[in-house]
Design a protein around this motif. Structure first.
Motif, PDB file in Angstrom:
ATOM      1  N   CYS A  93     -93.641 -16.976  15.097  1.00  0.00           N
ATOM      2  CA  CYS A  93     -94.862 -17.718  14.796  1.00  0.00           C
ATOM      3  C   CYS A  93     -94.846 -18.228  13.356  1.00  0.00           C
ATOM      4  CB  CYS A  93     -96.090 -16.836  15.015  1.00  0.00           C
ATOM      5  SG  CYS A  93     -96.392 -16.410  16.739  1.00  0.00           S
ATOM      6  N   GLU A  94     -95.480 -19.367  13.164  1.00  0.00           N
ATOM      7  CA  GLU A  94     -95.562 -20.006  11.856  1.00  0.00           C
ATOM      8  C   GLU A  94     -97.024 -20.169  11.461  1.00  0.00           C
ATOM      9  OE1 GLU A  94     -91.699 -22.847  12.998  1.00  0.00           O
ATOM     10  OE2 GLU A  94     -93.684 -23.732  12.645  1.00  0.00           O
ATOM     11  N   TRP A 126    -103.965 -25.964  13.671  1.00  0.00           N
ATOM     12  CA  TRP A 126    -103.236 -24.729  13.960  1.00  0.00           C
ATOM     13  C   TRP A 126    -101.740 -24.963  13.857  1.00  0.00           C
ATOM     14  CZ3 TRP A 126    -105.848 -20.322  14.171  1.00  0.00           C
ATOM     15  CH2 TRP A 126    -107.216 -20.374  14.448  1.00  0.00           C
ATOM     16  N   ASP A 127    -101.043 -24.024  13.218  1.00  0.00           N
ATOM     17  CA  ASP A 127     -99.592 -24.139  13.057  1.00  0.00           C
ATOM     18  C   ASP A 127     -98.831 -23.675  14.295  1.00  0.00           C
ATOM     19  OD1 ASP A 127     -99.685 -25.017  10.297  1.00  0.00           O
ATOM     20  OD2 ASP A 127    -100.272 -22.970   9.788  1.00  0.00           O
ATOM     21  N   ALA A 182     -90.038 -22.495  23.395  1.00  0.00           N
ATOM     22  CA  ALA A 182     -90.715 -22.968  22.196  1.00  0.00           C
ATOM     23  C   ALA A 182     -90.702 -24.488  22.201  1.00  0.00           C
ATOM     24  CB  ALA A 182     -90.030 -22.427  20.945  1.00  0.00           C
ATOM     25  N   LEU A 183     -91.871 -25.077  22.031  1.00  0.00           N
ATOM     26  CA  LEU A 183     -92.032 -26.532  22.017  1.00  0.00           C
ATOM     27  C   LEU A 183     -92.607 -26.964  20.676  1.00  0.00           C
ATOM     28  CD1 LEU A 183     -93.696 -26.949  25.532  1.00  0.00           C
ATOM     29  CD2 LEU A 183     -91.289 -27.384  24.961  1.00  0.00           C
ATOM     30  N   ARG A 184     -92.184 -28.135  20.225  1.00  0.00           N
ATOM     31  CA  ARG A 184     -92.653 -28.671  18.951  1.00  0.00           C
ATOM     32  C   ARG A 184     -93.531 -29.893  19.218  1.00  0.00           C
ATOM     33  NH1 ARG A 184     -92.777 -26.019  14.235  1.00  0.00           N
ATOM     34  NH2 ARG A 184     -90.661 -25.247  14.630  1.00  0.00           N
ATOM     35  N   ASN A 185     -94.712 -29.885  18.630  1.00  0.00           N
ATOM     36  CA  ASN A 185     -95.632 -31.012  18.768  1.00  0.00           C
ATOM     37  C   ASN A 185     -95.052 -32.247  18.089  1.00  0.00           C
ATOM     38  OD1 ASN A 185     -98.002 -32.182  19.671  1.00  0.00           O
ATOM     39  ND2 ASN A 185     -99.280 -31.368  18.021  1.00  0.00           N
ATOM     40  N   ARG A 186     -95.278 -33.402  18.644  1.00  0.00           N
ATOM     41  CA  ARG A 186     -94.767 -34.632  18.058  1.00  0.00           C
ATOM     42  C   ARG A 186     -95.374 -34.864  16.675  1.00  0.00           C
ATOM     43  NH1 ARG A 186     -90.236 -36.577  20.720  1.00  0.00           N
ATOM     44  NH2 ARG A 186     -90.569 -36.495  22.961  1.00  0.00           N
ATOM     45  N   ASP A 187     -94.529 -35.360  15.761  1.00  0.00           N
ATOM     46  CA  ASP A 187     -95.032 -35.677  14.415  1.00  0.00           C
ATOM     47  C   ASP A 187     -94.764 -37.124  14.030  1.00  0.00           C
ATOM     48  OD1 ASP A 187     -92.326 -35.756  13.943  1.00  0.00           O
ATOM     49  OD2 ASP A 187     -92.284 -34.032  12.592  1.00  0.00           O
ATOM     50  N   GLY A 228     -96.525 -28.918  14.968  1.00  0.00           N
ATOM     51  CA  GLY A 228     -96.853 -27.518  15.212  1.00  0.00           C
ATOM     52  C   GLY A 228     -96.055 -26.934  16.366  1.00  0.00           C
ATOM     53  N   LEU A 229     -96.045 -25.597  16.441  1.00  0.00           N
ATOM     54  CA  LEU A 229     -95.209 -24.856  17.384  1.00  0.00           C
ATOM     55  C   LEU A 229     -96.054 -24.284  18.518  1.00  0.00           C
ATOM     56  CD1 LEU A 229     -92.334 -23.624  17.929  1.00  0.00           C
ATOM     57  CD2 LEU A 229     -93.127 -21.625  16.614  1.00  0.00           C
ATOM     58  N   LEU A 230     -95.599 -24.502  19.760  1.00  0.00           N
ATOM     59  CA  LEU A 230     -96.213 -23.907  20.940  1.00  0.00           C
ATOM     60  C   LEU A 230     -95.177 -23.010  21.609  1.00  0.00           C
ATOM     61  CD1 LEU A 230     -98.469 -23.679  23.100  1.00  0.00           C
ATOM     62  CD2 LEU A 230     -97.474 -25.722  24.177  1.00  0.00           C
ATOM     63  N   ILE A 231     -95.523 -21.742  21.833  1.00  0.00           N
ATOM     64  CA  ILE A 231     -94.643 -20.813  22.526  1.00  0.00           C
ATOM     65  C   ILE A 231     -95.259 -20.488  23.878  1.00  0.00           C
ATOM     66  CG2 ILE A 231     -93.513 -18.562  22.474  1.00  0.00           C
ATOM     67  CD1 ILE A 231     -93.542 -18.681  19.445  1.00  0.00           C
TER      68      ILE A 231
END
Length: 289
Positions: A67-68, A127-128, A226-231, A158-161
């Motif tokens: 988690c971040e 949220w991170d 683990a997925l990363r939100n688009r930036d 952001g990170l989604l697990i």
């Protein structure tokens, strides 16, 4: 587990709260099952009440180690993950529609709100990290809608697990009831929509919702992505790329099988107001009875 909205209520509009009523609340109070999700055809999915009500285990700790920053636990249940993060001094918030779950989380020293993920939440877009564990990718019975909502809650990048079904490619939407025993004649709570996803199905839904795969791993018989939100900087093929997470994932799986550890009891609460400005289980089903 678990947060959900009603069977006929669209996302964003509060509806029935099946996880707030008995027998789920009773199980959280006692910390014991048996408890099941029952499909209309009698199919049963056992719910791991004892594990959810215990301290965070070795597999949980590998997830929390990834988690971040600030952490949002969606469908926090009795709060073992939020409490562990709070004990580590990490800003964390759990949300759950169950009053018993929120109260249990508070008793452990975690901070939680009685709220659906589809209702307004504090810190939206800041949220991170967000967690969808213990089968909570099934919330609402519409994985695409849930993933789009999670993108709104997380900061860009952001990170989604997400926890998925282990070693299977399942993409299922069903209507279920919560029941205490594996007897098809037993009293059931209100029906509500649910979904079950294996890793391939999750990645398909994630690609359509604009997520980038960060990594995937298995530990202790459980599977995670683990997925990363688009930036705004991600390319179109990011979900097909693998990185050094996978090497780390293999080590985590080996370590989880050889290490037994438990979290210390939580002794502090997270302060969600200090967030930085920049930023309803995957177990095998029981056969029909």
């Amino acid at each position: 587990m678990s947060t959900t909205h009603g069977t006929t209520t669209p996302p964003g509009v509060p509806g029935p709260r099946p996880w707030s009523a008995d027998p789920y609340s009773d199980a959280l109070v006692t910390g014991r099952g048996p408890l099941f999700l029952r499909r209309t055809d009698g199919w049963l999915l056992p719910l791991e009440v004892e594990r959810w009500c215990a301290r965070a285990d070795a597999v949980d700790l590998t997830v929390l180690g990834r988690c971040e920053g600030t952490v949002l636990d969606v469908g926090c249940g009795p709060g073992r993950l939020v409490a562990e993060l709070a004990a580590r001094g990490r800003p964390a918030l759990g949300i759950d529609v169950s009053e018993a779950a929120v109260a249990h989380t508070a008793r452990l020293g975690g901070q939680a709100l009685r709220r659906s993920v589809f209702e307004p939440l504090p810190g939206e877009g800041r949220w991170d990290t967000a967690l969808l564990l213990d089968g909570n990718v099934g919330i609402g019975g519409d994985p695409g809608a849930l993933l789009r909502r999670m993108a709104q809650l997380l900061t860009p990048g952001g990170l989604l697990i997400v926890e998925t079904l282990a070693d299977v490619d399942v993409d299922e939407r069903v209507s279920v009831h919560i029941v205490r025993v594996a007897d098809p004649r037993s009293t059931a709570g209100p029906a509500f929509p649910w979904a079950r996803l294996g890793t391939p199905a999750l990645l398909r839904h994630a690609a359509r919702a604009g997520w980038r795969r960060e990594g995937q791993w298995s530990a202790g018989g459980r599977s995670f992505v683990a997925l990363r939100n688009r930036d705004g900087r991600d390319g179109p093929d990011d979900l097909d790329d693998r990185d050094d997470w996978d090497d780390r994932d293999d080590r985590d799986d080996r370590n989880s099988r050889s290490t037994s550890s438990a979290a210390d009891p939580a002794n502090s609460t997270a302060l969600i107001n200090s967030q930085r400005a920049r930023k309803p289980s995957p177990e095998s089903p029981v056969a029909n009875r």
